[in-house]
Design a protein around this motif. Structure first.
Motif, PDB file in Angstrom:
ATOM      1  N   ASN A  59       0.519  -1.529  -0.393  1.00 16.34           N
ATOM      2  CA  ASN A  59      -0.086   0.036  -0.183  1.00 16.34           C
ATOM      3  C   ASN A  59       1.063   1.184   0.114  1.00 16.34           C
ATOM      4  OD1 ASN A  59       0.552   0.645   2.644  1.00 16.34           O
ATOM      5  ND2 ASN A  59      -0.728  -0.595   3.169  1.00 16.34           N
ATOM      6  N   ARG A  60       0.334   2.228  -0.183  1.00 21.69           N
ATOM      7  CA  ARG A  60       0.537   3.453   0.017  1.00 21.69           C
ATOM      8  C   ARG A  60       1.939   3.808   0.640  1.00 21.69           C
ATOM      9  NH1 ARG A  60      -3.409   7.682  -2.363  1.00 21.69           N
ATOM     10  NH2 ARG A  60      -4.077   6.613  -0.556  1.00 21.69           N
ATOM     11  N   ARG A  61       1.946   3.249   1.815  1.00 20.49           N
ATOM     12  CA  ARG A  61       2.756   4.011   2.900  1.00 20.49           C
ATOM     13  C   ARG A  61       4.099   2.756   2.944  1.00 20.49           C
ATOM     14  NH1 ARG A  61      -0.251   2.633   8.181  1.00 20.49           N
ATOM     15  NH2 ARG A  61       1.341   3.662   9.140  1.00 20.49           N
ATOM     16  N   LEU A  62       3.719   1.811   2.684  1.00 21.08           N
ATOM     17  CA  LEU A  62       5.345   0.665   2.155  1.00 21.08           C
ATOM     18  C   LEU A  62       5.423   0.642   3.692  1.00 21.08           C
ATOM     19  CD1 LEU A  62       7.463   1.825  -0.590  1.00 21.08           C
ATOM     20  CD2 LEU A  62       5.191   0.400  -0.249  1.00 21.08           C
ATOM     21  N   LEU A  63       4.897   0.120   4.618  1.00 17.51           N
ATOM     22  CA  LEU A  63       5.283  -0.205   6.283  1.00 17.51           C
ATOM     23  C   LEU A  63       4.593  -1.612   6.824  1.00 17.51           C
ATOM     24  CD1 LEU A  63       4.717   3.334   7.663  1.00 17.51           C
ATOM     25  CD2 LEU A  63       7.021   2.087   6.355  1.00 17.51           C
ATOM     26  N   GLY A  64       4.406  -2.126   5.238  1.00 16.65           N
ATOM     27  CA  GLY A  64       3.387  -3.540   5.891  1.00 16.65           C
ATOM     28  C   GLY A  64       1.925  -3.508   5.458  1.00 16.65           C
ATOM     29  N   GLY A  65       1.312  -4.631   6.056  1.00 13.99           N
ATOM     30  CA  GLY A  65       0.421  -5.118   5.606  1.00 13.99           C
ATOM     31  C   GLY A  65      -0.471  -6.409   5.970  1.00 13.99           C
ATOM     32  N   GLY A  66      -1.449  -6.306   5.621  1.00 10.88           N
ATOM     33  CA  GLY A  66      -2.076  -7.863   5.840  1.00 10.88           C
ATOM     34  C   GLY A  66      -1.762  -8.986   4.090  1.00 10.88           C
ATOM     35  N   CYS A  84      12.018  -0.406   4.710  1.00 10.78           N
ATOM     36  CA  CYS A  84      10.935   0.587   3.504  1.00 10.78           C
ATOM     37  C   CYS A  84      10.372   1.804   4.738  1.00 10.78           C
ATOM     38  CB  CYS A  84       9.830  -0.215   3.880  1.00 10.78           C
ATOM     39  SG  CYS A  84       9.947  -1.983   2.866  1.00 10.78           S
ATOM     40  N   ARG A  85      10.605   2.259   5.682  1.00  9.49           N
ATOM     41  CA  ARG A  85      10.820   2.973   6.594  1.00  9.49           C
ATOM     42  C   ARG A  85      11.286   4.635   5.545  1.00  9.49           C
ATOM     43  NH1 ARG A  85       8.100   2.503  10.961  1.00  9.49           N
ATOM     44  NH2 ARG A  85       8.796   0.498  12.407  1.00  9.49           N
ATOM     45  N   THR A  86      12.127   3.954   5.083  1.00 14.12           N
ATOM     46  CA  THR A  86      13.320   5.290   4.546  1.00 14.12           C
ATOM     47  C   THR A  86      12.248   5.327   3.164  1.00 14.12           C
ATOM     48  OG1 THR A  86      14.785   3.363   3.597  1.00 14.12           O
ATOM     49  CG2 THR A  86      15.783   3.968   5.860  1.00 14.12           C
ATOM     50  N   LEU A  87      12.087   4.971   2.975  1.00 11.35           N
ATOM     51  CA  LEU A  87      11.015   4.916   1.444  1.00 11.35           C
ATOM     52  C   LEU A  87      10.105   6.449   1.564  1.00 11.35           C
ATOM     53  CD1 LEU A  87      10.909   1.619  -0.350  1.00 11.35           C
ATOM     54  CD2 LEU A  87      12.964   3.352  -0.723  1.00 11.35           C
ATOM     55  N   LYS A  88       9.603   6.366   2.569  1.00 11.68           N
ATOM     56  CA  LYS A  88       9.177   7.261   2.071  1.00 11.68           C
ATOM     57  C   LYS A  88       7.415   7.088   1.245  1.00 11.68           C
ATOM     58  CE  LYS A  88      11.335   9.915   4.780  1.00 11.68           C
ATOM     59  NZ  LYS A  88      11.415   9.569   6.461  1.00 11.68           N
ATOM     60  N   GLY A  89       6.185   5.927   1.519  1.00  9.57           N
ATOM     61  CA  GLY A  89       5.771   5.652   0.799  1.00  9.57           C
ATOM     62  C   GLY A  89       5.889   5.562  -0.690  1.00  9.57           C
ATOM     63  N   CYS A  90       5.231   5.225  -1.157  1.00  4.30           N
ATOM     64  CA  CYS A  90       4.384   4.997  -2.868  1.00  4.30           C
ATOM     65  C   CYS A  90       3.899   5.496  -3.516  1.00  4.30           C
ATOM     66  CB  CYS A  90       5.315   3.501  -3.043  1.00  4.30           C
ATOM     67  SG  CYS A  90       5.313   3.335  -4.710  1.00  4.30           S
ATOM     68  N   GLY A  93       0.089   2.859  -8.004  1.00  2.00           N
ATOM     69  CA  GLY A  93       0.456   2.654  -9.219  1.00  2.00           C
ATOM     70  C   GLY A  93       1.725   2.198 -10.009  1.00  2.00           C
ATOM     71  N   SER A  94       3.208   2.795  -8.899  1.00  2.00           N
ATOM     72  CA  SER A  94       4.315   2.968  -9.408  1.00  2.00           C
ATOM     73  C   SER A  94       5.272   1.562  -8.013  1.00  2.00           C
ATOM     74  CB  SER A  94       5.001   4.537  -8.623  1.00  2.00           C
ATOM     75  OG  SER A  94       6.295   4.376  -9.231  1.00  2.00           O
ATOM     76  N   ALA A  95       5.537   1.418  -7.942  1.00  2.00           N
ATOM     77  CA  ALA A  95       6.847   0.885  -7.617  1.00  2.00           C
ATOM     78  C   ALA A  95       8.104   1.036  -6.597  1.00  2.00           C
ATOM     79  CB  ALA A  95       7.205  -0.594  -8.012  1.00  2.00           C
ATOM     80  N   LYS A  96       8.523   1.168  -5.382  1.00  2.00           N
ATOM     81  CA  LYS A  96      10.464   0.997  -5.335  1.00  2.00           C
ATOM     82  C   LYS A  96      11.074  -0.224  -4.470  1.00  2.00           C
ATOM     83  CE  LYS A  96       9.856   5.925  -3.949  1.00  2.00           C
ATOM     84  NZ  LYS A  96       9.291   7.164  -2.977  1.00  2.00           N
ATOM     85  N   VAL A  97      12.193  -0.675  -4.852  1.00  2.00           N
ATOM     86  CA  VAL A  97      12.452  -1.356  -4.310  1.00  2.00           C
ATOM     87  C   VAL A  97      13.503  -1.363  -2.857  1.00  2.00           C
ATOM     88  CG1 VAL A  97      14.773  -0.606  -6.155  1.00  2.00           C
ATOM     89  CG2 VAL A  97      14.493  -3.163  -5.186  1.00  2.00           C
TER      90      VAL A  97
END
Ligand code: AR6
Length: 210
Positions: A59-66, A84-90, A93-97
């Motif tokens: 999800n947009r926060r990139l901090l985990g989930g279900g 993931c905390r360092t990525l500041k979300g996403c 429709g996009s992605a981060k590695v």
């Protein structure tokens, strides 16, 4: 146990063994034997695949989930969340590695699929964006094999058949352009029976048997 890329069936093998049956539709695209060797599919736990990159449905926060996101964080260990905390979300429709920590893969690509809305014509381009961006990130990170979870088809409610058509056709488009040569294998990982059925129906329509 953990499954390596060579043990995951390719689409051409699935056609040969009759596991996936060819569709009888008349307006199918021209078959491309090379692409049918690159496309793989398996019903499996994505956290147990030894591929270069796995794609998370985040999800947009990139901090985990279900869902698969929870499974990936659990198997990767707490250092994944730290990165993931360092990525500041996403954006959707996009992605981060990130790195993969305790997972058997090398990289995790965190894609943010859309929450499905059938009145909303933006769902499909956003879902396609997840697949396109993930493949681009794989190329940029020297990942030759990439395994996708069925983004948005769980908690986010995207219908499986429509999602499979968008996923397969966007991947095909990517593989057909120059950067696509740098990708050897694309694995579509399904978990639920409804997604397996959707892919078995859609694969012959996008990647017809030779
Ligand atoms: N391996 C492979 N696929 C799996 C696994 C697994 N271990 N577990 C579930 N799936 P979902 P979404 C499949 O709900 O719809 C999270 O809370 C599942 O059957 O995980 O994109 C995120 O943090 C389905 O086909 O993701 C977001 O908030 C697919 O993974 C939200 O859910 C995706 O289902 C994202 O929802």
């Amino acid at each position: 146990g953990v499954r390596g890329i060579t043990s995951i069936p390719t689409l051409s093998q699935l056609y040969r063994t009759g596991t996936v049956l060819a569709s009888k539709k008349k307006d199918l695209p021209t078959p491309n034997a090379e692409l049918n060797e690159k496309i793989c599919t398996i019903r499996y736990d994505i956290t147990k695949l030894e591929v270069d990159a796995i794609v998370n449905a985040a999800n947009r926060r990139l901090l985990g989930g279900g869902g698969v996101d929870g499974a990936i964080h659990l198997a990767a260990g707490p250092k994944l969340l730290e990165e993931c905390r360092t990525l500041k979300g996403c954006n959707t429709g996009s992605a981060k590695v990130t790195d993969a920590y305790d997972l058997p893969c090398k990289k995790v690509i965190h894609a943010v699929g859309p929450v499905y809305d059938d009145d909303d014509e933006t769902s499909e381009p956003l879902l396609r964006g997840c697949y396109r961006t993930s493949l681009q990130l794989a190329v940029e990170n020297d990942c030759k094999s990439i395994a996708f979870s069925a983004i948005s088809t769980g908690i986010y409610g995207y219908p499986s058949k429509e999602a499979s058509i968008a996923a397969l056709s966007e991947v095909k488009k990517f593989l057909e352009q120059p950067d696509g040569q740098k990708i050897d294998k694309v694995v579509f990982v399904n978990f639920m029976g409804k997604d397996v059925a959707a892919y078995n129906e859609s694969m012959p329509e996008i990647f017809p048997p030779t």
